[in-house]
Design a protein around this motif. Structure first.
Motif, PDB file in Angstrom:
ATOM      1  N   ASP A 162      -3.922   7.716   2.829  1.00  0.00           N
ATOM      2  CA  ASP A 162      -3.135   7.756   1.596  1.00  0.00           C
ATOM      3  C   ASP A 162      -2.303   6.493   1.439  1.00  0.00           C
ATOM      4  OD1 ASP A 162      -4.175  10.286   1.229  1.00  0.00           O
ATOM      5  OD2 ASP A 162      -2.235  11.294   1.027  1.00  0.00           O
ATOM      6  N   ILE A 163      -1.691   6.036   2.536  1.00  0.00           N
ATOM      7  CA  ILE A 163      -0.841   4.845   2.469  1.00  0.00           C
ATOM      8  C   ILE A 163      -1.652   3.613   2.068  1.00  0.00           C
ATOM      9  CG2 ILE A 163       0.588   3.261   3.845  1.00  0.00           C
ATOM     10  CD1 ILE A 163       1.495   5.797   5.435  1.00  0.00           C
ATOM     11  N   LYS A 164      -2.837   3.476   2.630  1.00  0.00           N
ATOM     12  CA  LYS A 164      -3.684   2.328   2.276  1.00  0.00           C
ATOM     13  C   LYS A 164      -4.001   2.330   0.782  1.00  0.00           C
ATOM     14  CE  LYS A 164      -7.933  -0.049   3.621  1.00  0.00           C
ATOM     15  NZ  LYS A 164      -9.148  -0.014   4.475  1.00  0.00           N
ATOM     16  N   GLU A 165      -4.328   3.495   0.237  1.00  0.00           N
ATOM     17  CA  GLU A 165      -4.631   3.595  -1.192  1.00  0.00           C
ATOM     18  C   GLU A 165      -3.386   3.308  -2.030  1.00  0.00           C
ATOM     19  OE1 GLU A 165      -6.520   4.061  -4.788  1.00  0.00           O
ATOM     20  OE2 GLU A 165      -7.405   3.810  -2.789  1.00  0.00           O
ATOM     21  N   ILE A 166      -2.246   3.844  -1.603  1.00  0.00           N
ATOM     22  CA  ILE A 166      -0.997   3.598  -2.329  1.00  0.00           C
ATOM     23  C   ILE A 166      -0.657   2.112  -2.324  1.00  0.00           C
ATOM     24  CG2 ILE A 166       1.514   3.969  -2.206  1.00  0.00           C
ATOM     25  CD1 ILE A 166       0.790   6.881  -1.254  1.00  0.00           C
ATOM     26  N   GLN A 167      -0.879   1.450  -1.189  1.00  0.00           N
ATOM     27  CA  GLN A 167      -0.612   0.006  -1.102  1.00  0.00           C
ATOM     28  C   GLN A 167      -1.505  -0.801  -2.051  1.00  0.00           C
ATOM     29  OE1 GLN A 167      -1.242  -0.314   3.124  1.00  0.00           O
ATOM     30  NE2 GLN A 167       0.952  -0.385   3.593  1.00  0.00           N
ATOM     31  N   SER A 168      -2.666  -0.264  -2.378  1.00  0.00           N
ATOM     32  CA  SER A 168      -3.561  -0.952  -3.324  1.00  0.00           C
ATOM     33  C   SER A 168      -3.086  -0.802  -4.769  1.00  0.00           C
ATOM     34  CB  SER A 168      -4.997  -0.427  -3.188  1.00  0.00           C
ATOM     35  OG  SER A 168      -5.153   0.828  -3.836  1.00  0.00           O
ATOM     36  N   GLN A 169      -2.193   0.138  -4.996  1.00  0.00           N
ATOM     37  CA  GLN A 169      -1.732   0.428  -6.352  1.00  0.00           C
ATOM     38  C   GLN A 169      -0.320  -0.061  -6.649  1.00  0.00           C
ATOM     39  OE1 GLN A 169      -3.811   1.839  -8.722  1.00  0.00           O
ATOM     40  NE2 GLN A 169      -5.321   1.562  -7.072  1.00  0.00           N
ATOM     41  N   VAL A 170       0.543  -0.061  -5.630  1.00  0.00           N
ATOM     42  CA  VAL A 170       1.931  -0.481  -5.834  1.00  0.00           C
ATOM     43  C   VAL A 170       2.391  -1.340  -4.664  1.00  0.00           C
ATOM     44  CG1 VAL A 170       2.485   1.607  -7.156  1.00  0.00           C
ATOM     45  CG2 VAL A 170       2.937   1.564  -4.691  1.00  0.00           C
ATOM     46  N   SER A 171       3.381  -2.159  -4.919  1.00  0.00           N
ATOM     47  CA  SER A 171       3.925  -3.019  -3.854  1.00  0.00           C
ATOM     48  C   SER A 171       5.292  -2.532  -3.389  1.00  0.00           C
ATOM     49  CB  SER A 171       4.027  -4.464  -4.358  1.00  0.00           C
ATOM     50  OG  SER A 171       4.830  -4.523  -5.522  1.00  0.00           O
ATOM     51  N   LEU A 172       5.561  -1.259  -3.641  1.00  0.00           N
ATOM     52  CA  LEU A 172       6.847  -0.683  -3.236  1.00  0.00           C
ATOM     53  C   LEU A 172       6.886  -0.435  -1.731  1.00  0.00           C
ATOM     54  CD1 LEU A 172       7.216   2.043  -6.040  1.00  0.00           C
ATOM     55  CD2 LEU A 172       8.157  -0.284  -6.021  1.00  0.00           C
ATOM     56  N   PRO A 173       8.076  -0.477  -1.123  1.00  0.00           N
ATOM     57  CA  PRO A 173       8.183  -0.123   0.300  1.00  0.00           C
ATOM     58  C   PRO A 173       7.810   1.335   0.524  1.00  0.00           C
ATOM     59  CG  PRO A 173      10.362  -0.412  -0.679  1.00  0.00           C
ATOM     60  CD  PRO A 173       9.376  -0.879  -1.686  1.00  0.00           C
ATOM     61  N   ILE A 174       7.168   1.593   1.658  1.00  0.00           N
ATOM     62  CA  ILE A 174       6.661   2.925   1.961  1.00  0.00           C
ATOM     63  C   ILE A 174       7.279   3.460   3.243  1.00  0.00           C
ATOM     64  CG2 ILE A 174       4.582   4.237   2.613  1.00  0.00           C
ATOM     65  CD1 ILE A 174       2.982   2.315   0.814  1.00  0.00           C
ATOM     66  N   ILE A 175       7.707   4.723   3.184  1.00  0.00           N
ATOM     67  CA  ILE A 175       8.061   5.472   4.392  1.00  0.00           C
ATOM     68  C   ILE A 175       6.805   6.235   4.786  1.00  0.00           C
ATOM     69  CG2 ILE A 175       9.496   7.264   5.415  1.00  0.00           C
ATOM     70  CD1 ILE A 175      11.597   6.658   3.240  1.00  0.00           C
ATOM     71  N   GLY A 176       6.217   5.880   5.911  1.00  0.00           N
ATOM     72  CA  GLY A 176       4.960   6.483   6.331  1.00  0.00           C
ATOM     73  C   GLY A 176       5.164   7.563   7.379  1.00  0.00           C
ATOM     74  N   ILE A 177       4.382   8.637   7.251  1.00  0.00           N
ATOM     75  CA  ILE A 177       4.376   9.707   8.243  1.00  0.00           C
ATOM     76  C   ILE A 177       2.938  10.168   8.458  1.00  0.00           C
ATOM     77  CG2 ILE A 177       6.681  10.533   7.623  1.00  0.00           C
ATOM     78  CD1 ILE A 177       5.300  12.905   6.192  1.00  0.00           C
ATOM     79  N   VAL A 178       2.725  10.904   9.530  1.00  0.00           N
ATOM     80  CA  VAL A 178       1.483  11.661   9.706  1.00  0.00           C
ATOM     81  C   VAL A 178       1.885  13.079  10.089  1.00  0.00           C
ATOM     82  CG1 VAL A 178      -0.670  11.976  10.982  1.00  0.00           C
ATOM     83  CG2 VAL A 178       0.129   9.660  10.446  1.00  0.00           C
ATOM     84  N   LYS A 179       1.511  14.041   9.261  1.00  0.00           N
ATOM     85  CA  LYS A 179       1.777  15.443   9.577  1.00  0.00           C
ATOM     86  C   LYS A 179       0.594  15.991  10.371  1.00  0.00           C
ATOM     87  CE  LYS A 179       4.861  16.638   5.762  1.00  0.00           C
ATOM     88  NZ  LYS A 179       5.019  17.378   4.484  1.00  0.00           N
TER      89      LYS A 179
END
Length: 228
Positions: free
Chosen positions: A52-69
């Motif tokens: 999900d993070i990789k796809e989100i990074q392709s769409q926006v350049s906002l900082p991301i708080i990443g987790i894995v549940k």
């Protein structure tokens, strides 16, 4: 502190997550959800899984708080519980990685102090957020050296059962803000614009809002129940 992360001060972070059993579970959809959040004025995203993070990074350049549940037998900890999840997240390098920072033991009987040291030894420059459920947990994580202290788990653990982050005008948040050295991120049941504004007024560095923006089945349910 990363310049991009500094822009989160006083701003909204939107949690874009959908678990496998949820109708919007899809990296493609979460990427578009993040784009919609950015269009609406979000300054950051909280997201689950490297895909999900990789796809989100392709769409926006906002900082991301990443987790894995991920669930492990014999442990209540499910938010970034082991080094396996840390390593996965480091493949996509979110600006911040959040981990469960409660007193509950991690898989293999590892406590938070040990886990924090393991992360810092392998990835010393990585910014870390502590997802806490009590004032005591928050202050312990603060003393350990987490860059951000979050109220994410308030009410979700045995030791915080019955507590609500917004109770008594955010009393738990106010105590953490007053006593912690590091930045506090308000998260958990902040489901109105008024609450989001209030936590910033009370000194939170930033605010994470999730379900009320990104989980349409839960939003629909609140309307449907009102009519029932």
């Amino acid at each position: 502190m990363n310049e991009n992360v500094e822009k989160l001060r006083g701003k909204l972070i939107v949690s874009c997550q959908a678990l496998p059993e949820e109708p919007l579970h899809s990296s493609f959809i979460m990427g578009r959800m993040a784009l919609a959040a950015k269009m609406g004025g979000a300054y950051g995203i909280r997201a689950n899984t490297k895909e999900d993070i990789k796809e989100i990074q392709s769409q926006v350049s906002l900082p991301i708080i990443g987790i894995v549940k991920r669930d492990y037998e014999g442990s209540k900890v499910y938010i970034t519980p082991t080094m396996k999840e840390i390593d996965e997240l480091m493949e996509v390098k979110p600006e911040i990685i959040a981990v469960d920072a409660t007193t509950d033991m991690r898989p293999g009987g590892i406590d938070l102090d040990t886990f924090f040291r393991q992360i810092k030894e392998k990835y010393p420059q990585q910014l870390l957020m502590a997802d806490c459920s009590t004032v005591e947990e928050a202050l312990h994580a603060d003393a350990l050296g987490f860059d951000f202290i979050g109220t994410t788990m308030v009410g979700y653990t045995q030791q915080s059962k019955g507590n609500r982050i917004e109770a008594d005008d955010f009393a738990i948040l106010r105590e953490i803000v007053a006593k912690a050295k590091n930045r506090v991120i308000a998260e958990g049941n902040i489901n109105t614009p008024e609450k989001a504004k209030r936590v910033i007024e009370l000194g939170a560095f930033s605010v994470v809002v999730g379900s009320i923006i990104t989980r349409p089945q839960l939003i629909t349910k609140s309307f449907a129940q009102a009519l029932d």
